[in-house]
Enzyme design. Structure first.
Site, PDB file in Angstrom:
ATOM      1  N   ASP A 163      63.155  35.139   6.926  1.00  0.00           N
ATOM      2  CA  ASP A 163      61.893  34.524   6.518  1.00  0.00           C
ATOM      3  C   ASP A 163      62.087  33.081   6.078  1.00  0.00           C
ATOM      4  O   ASP A 163      61.244  32.219   6.341  1.00  0.00           O
ATOM      5  CB  ASP A 163      61.252  35.330   5.391  1.00  0.00           C
ATOM      6  N   GLU A 203      62.819  33.344  -0.230  1.00  0.00           N
ATOM      7  CA  GLU A 203      62.523  33.358   1.198  1.00  0.00           C
ATOM      8  C   GLU A 203      61.575  32.250   1.648  1.00  0.00           C
ATOM      9  O   GLU A 203      60.965  32.362   2.714  1.00  0.00           O
ATOM     10  CB  GLU A 203      61.905  34.688   1.633  1.00  0.00           C
ATOM     11  N   HIS A 219      58.898  46.657   5.603  1.00  0.00           N
ATOM     12  CA  HIS A 219      58.922  46.613   7.064  1.00  0.00           C
ATOM     13  C   HIS A 219      59.244  47.970   7.667  1.00  0.00           C
ATOM     14  O   HIS A 219      59.901  48.042   8.701  1.00  0.00           O
ATOM     15  CB  HIS A 219      59.964  45.606   7.553  1.00  0.00           C
TER      16      HIS A 219
END
Length: 267
Positions: free
Chosen positions: A180, A154, A50
């Protein structure tokens, strides 16, 4: 300072102590690791899932972190062994691998993170993690002992398979990606949801049964963390570099605005 931050990290985990870390998304300076070490942190995650960071930053930031006694970990964008090799052979000493849903995926990333005979990581021309006076064969053997492989839980699928994932040789820890996971559970942003606490407890128990450590990141509010710590979370992703800076800036602003207001009151 420890020249073997993986060993120091594992010792903390075996002792049930906290290992505090930060996600580097926007930091570009090699001083990020030493700064966090001076604040009492234990690991840092260079984020390539990210972040706009370019891979060469792994070398500068990671090696500087090692010299400061901090464990430099990298979060790759996926499970590609070529990306994993590039990050690990250029300074990172650990992985936080996203979206590991099955034992087969966990086995693949664990093998991608170690040199033969324990894995399939390609041997580079040099390995700078442990200094430039260490021969390559010795450095690779040390690396196999030092590297820390953490897989992220996740999704519902990962939770369903968490026992099998925890039993995979070469996996050192389970790490809950709370944000997530909550989205996959249909509870976006609900860090206080009972379902998340249950997932944390299940993951912590699976880790403990298999001799692994457990950790997580996501919540910024302090309230839910007490329950997560009770469930055995010890590798803690406190915040990312941006939110840490914003928290400190807001605190300073509030202090000076309050101080001015108090000084303007009646004598």
């Amino acid at each position: 300072m420890s020249a073997r931050p993986g060993t120091a990290f594992r010792a903390r985990m075996r002792a049930g102590e906290l290992a505090l870390g930060s996600n580097l998304r926007l930091s570009r300076s090699a001083e990020a690791g030493p700064i966090l070490a001076a604040c009492g942190f234990h690991w840092v995650m260079i984020d390539f899932e990210h972040s706009p960071a370019s891979p060469h930053l792994a070398h500068d930031i990671a090696l500087s972190a090692i010299r400061a006694g901090l464990l430099p970990m990298a979060r790759p964008s996926g499970h590609d062994p070529r990306e994993i090799a590039g990050l690990l052979t250029n300074g990172a000493l650990g992985l936080v691998v996203p979206h590991v849903d099955t034992a087969a995926q966990a086995e693949a990333v664990a093998r991608a993170a170690r040199f033969a005979p324990r894995g399939a990581l390609s041997v580079p021309g040099t390995l700078a993690h442990f200094g430039y006076g260490t021969g390559l064969a010795e450095a690779c053997a040390i690396f196999n002992e030092e590297v820390v492989v953490t897989v992220m839980i996740e999704s519902r699928t990962a939770l369903a398979n968490v026992e099998a994932i925890a039993a995979v040789p070469g996996v050192d820890g389970l790490f809950i990606g709370a944000s997530d996971l909550l989205w996959d559970l249909g509870l976006p942003g609900r860090y206080d949801a009972p379902e998340l606490q249950e997932a944390v407890e299940r993951t912590g128990a699976a880790a403990a049964r298999n001799g692994l450590f457990a950790g997580m990141g996501g919540p910024r509010d302090e309230g839910p963390w007490r329950g997560f710590l009770r469930a055995g979370m010890r590798m803690i992703l406190t915040e990312n570099d941006l939110s840490l800076m914003m928290r400190g800036a807001r605190d300073r602003r509030a202090f000076f605005e309050g101080a001015l207001s108090a000084s303007a009151g009646p004598a």
